[in-house]
Each structure stands twice: as C-alpha cells, then as structure tokens.
Write a protein that holds these residues in place. Structure first.
Motif, PDB file in Angstrom:
ATOM      1  N   GLU A  54       3.492  12.365  -8.415  1.00 19.13           N
ATOM      2  CA  GLU A  54       2.284  11.751  -7.799  1.00 19.13           C
ATOM      3  C   GLU A  54       2.526  10.362  -7.170  1.00 19.13           C
ATOM      4  OE1 GLU A  54       2.370  13.124 -10.828  1.00 19.13           O
ATOM      5  OE2 GLU A  54       0.728  12.110 -11.969  1.00 19.13           O
ATOM      6  N   TYR A  83       0.956  -1.095   0.134  1.00 24.27           N
ATOM      7  CA  TYR A  83      -0.074   0.066   0.189  1.00 24.27           C
ATOM      8  C   TYR A  83       0.968   1.459   0.064  1.00 24.27           C
ATOM      9  CZ  TYR A  83      -4.651  -1.849   0.843  1.00 24.27           C
ATOM     10  OH  TYR A  83      -5.757  -2.815   1.078  1.00 24.27           O
ATOM     11  N   ARG A  84       0.356   2.470  -0.273  1.00 25.38           N
ATOM     12  CA  ARG A  84       0.872   3.588  -0.148  1.00 25.38           C
ATOM     13  C   ARG A  84       0.149   4.746   0.708  1.00 25.38           C
ATOM     14  NH1 ARG A  84       1.892   5.478  -6.483  1.00 25.38           N
ATOM     15  NH2 ARG A  84      -0.327   6.039  -6.890  1.00 25.38           N
ATOM     16  N   GLN A  85       0.778   5.618   0.975  1.00 24.11           N
ATOM     17  CA  GLN A  85       0.210   6.911   1.621  1.00 24.11           C
ATOM     18  C   GLN A  85       1.063   8.019   1.291  1.00 24.11           C
ATOM     19  OE1 GLN A  85      -0.695   6.389   5.865  1.00 24.11           O
ATOM     20  NE2 GLN A  85      -2.370   7.931   5.440  1.00 24.11           N
ATOM     21  N   ALA A  86       0.373   9.053   0.677  1.00 24.12           N
ATOM     22  CA  ALA A  86       0.878  10.335   0.541  1.00 24.12           C
ATOM     23  C   ALA A  86       0.128  11.190   1.528  1.00 24.12           C
ATOM     24  CB  ALA A  86       0.485  10.852  -1.011  1.00 24.12           C
ATOM     25  N   ALA A 123       5.256   9.023  -1.957  1.00 25.41           N
ATOM     26  CA  ALA A 123       4.208   8.437  -0.860  1.00 25.41           C
ATOM     27  C   ALA A 123       5.284   7.455  -0.035  1.00 25.41           C
ATOM     28  CB  ALA A 123       3.308   7.792  -1.356  1.00 25.41           C
ATOM     29  N   GLY A 133      -1.460  13.728   3.516  1.00 24.80           N
ATOM     30  CA  GLY A 133      -2.798  14.332   3.504  1.00 24.80           C
ATOM     31  C   GLY A 133      -3.813  13.345   2.926  1.00 24.80           C
ATOM     32  N   ASN A 134      -3.399  12.134   2.391  1.00 24.70           N
ATOM     33  CA  ASN A 134      -3.999  11.111   1.738  1.00 24.70           C
ATOM     34  C   ASN A 134      -4.243  10.024   2.686  1.00 24.70           C
ATOM     35  OD1 ASN A 134      -4.355  13.169  -0.270  1.00 24.70           O
ATOM     36  ND2 ASN A 134      -3.113  11.572  -1.609  1.00 24.70           N
ATOM     37  N   GLN A 135      -5.399   9.121   2.276  1.00 28.25           N
ATOM     38  CA  GLN A 135      -5.588   7.793   2.886  1.00 28.25           C
ATOM     39  C   GLN A 135      -4.776   6.923   2.339  1.00 28.25           C
ATOM     40  OE1 GLN A 135      -9.795   6.783   2.478  1.00 28.25           O
ATOM     41  NE2 GLN A 135     -10.219   7.584   4.204  1.00 28.25           N
ATOM     42  N   ARG A 136      -4.386   5.569   3.227  1.00 27.71           N
ATOM     43  CA  ARG A 136      -3.716   4.646   2.625  1.00 27.71           C
ATOM     44  C   ARG A 136      -4.213   4.123   1.401  1.00 27.71           C
ATOM     45  NH1 ARG A 136      -0.319   0.934   6.580  1.00 27.71           N
ATOM     46  NH2 ARG A 136      -0.026   3.029   7.462  1.00 27.71           N
ATOM     47  N   GLU A 137      -3.578   3.761   0.383  1.00 31.20           N
ATOM     48  CA  GLU A 137      -4.322   3.246  -0.717  1.00 31.20           C
ATOM     49  C   GLU A 137      -3.393   1.932  -1.197  1.00 31.20           C
ATOM     50  OE1 GLU A 137      -4.184   5.650  -4.394  1.00 31.20           O
ATOM     51  OE2 GLU A 137      -1.971   6.066  -4.290  1.00 31.20           O
TER      52      GLU A 137
END
Length: 116
Positions: free
Chosen positions: A88, A37-40, A91, A42-46
């Motif tokens: 983009e 998974y990754r998380q940038a 992350a 301010g973003n949720q983990r995707e």
C-alpha cells in the motif's frame, strides 16, 4: 525560482527499504519547508513528511516509525528513508519545497512500487 529533482524510487519487495532524495537548485536560500507527498493510482495526493528550516519535522500519523525524513541544507537536499515497506506504499512520491510564505514548488515525482 527553485527546481527539484527526485531520485531513488524503484521496485522493492514487501518489508524492504528505499531511500529517496530530492535535490533543490535555484534560489535555495528562500526554502524553509521541504517534504514529500505521494499519490497512488485513483487516490488523492497525500502528505507523507516534512522538514522545516528550524529543524522540526512532521509526519503523517500512519507513517510514523517507518518513514524518516532528513535534510542537508549544505546540499539543498531532502531525503526520505522508508522502512518496512508495504504494497500500500506503492505510489508516485513527489518532493516539494516552499518559502515561509508562498506556494509549493514540486518535483517531477518518482515511482515507488512495493511487491507482495
């Protein structure tokens, strides 16, 4: 219990490539799923990609063709090859592992930064 240690993150220019690795230790025989998974900020983990113990792989639709997941059961290690990296893609990338039934065990994360 399973422990996971990621490596391979870093700084790369846009269009470049990176290889991430995640080595599992402990009760590795129980592992069926391994992935990323990754998380940038301010973003949720995707979800990024996943390797199953039967050889199947799954990818986030947006990353197909650029990212490739592979696995060595002999080394209890999962890899993520990332090509044509974009800013983009910046992350923290987290490795996970789990048995067929159970919760994910997570690694500590490795930072990937893609400069424009």
């Amino acid at each position: 219990q399973v422990q996971l240690v990621e490596s391979g993150g870093g700084l790369v220019q846009s269009g470049g490539s990176l290889n991430l690795s995640c080595a599992a230790s402990g009760t590795v025989a129980s592992i069926f799923f391994m992935g990323w998974y990754r998380q940038a900020p301010g973003n949720q983990r995707e979800f990024v990609a996943e390797s199953l113990g039967n050889g199947r792989t799954n990818y986030a639709d947006s990353l197909k063709g650029r990212f490739t997941i592979s696995r060595s059961d002999a080394k209890s290690t999962v890899y993520l090859r990332m090509n044509s990296l974009k800013p983009e893609d910046t992350a923290v990338y987290y490795c996970y592992a789990r048995a067929i039934f159970g919760a994910n065990t997570w690694g500590q994360g490795t930072q990937v930064t893609v400069s424009s």
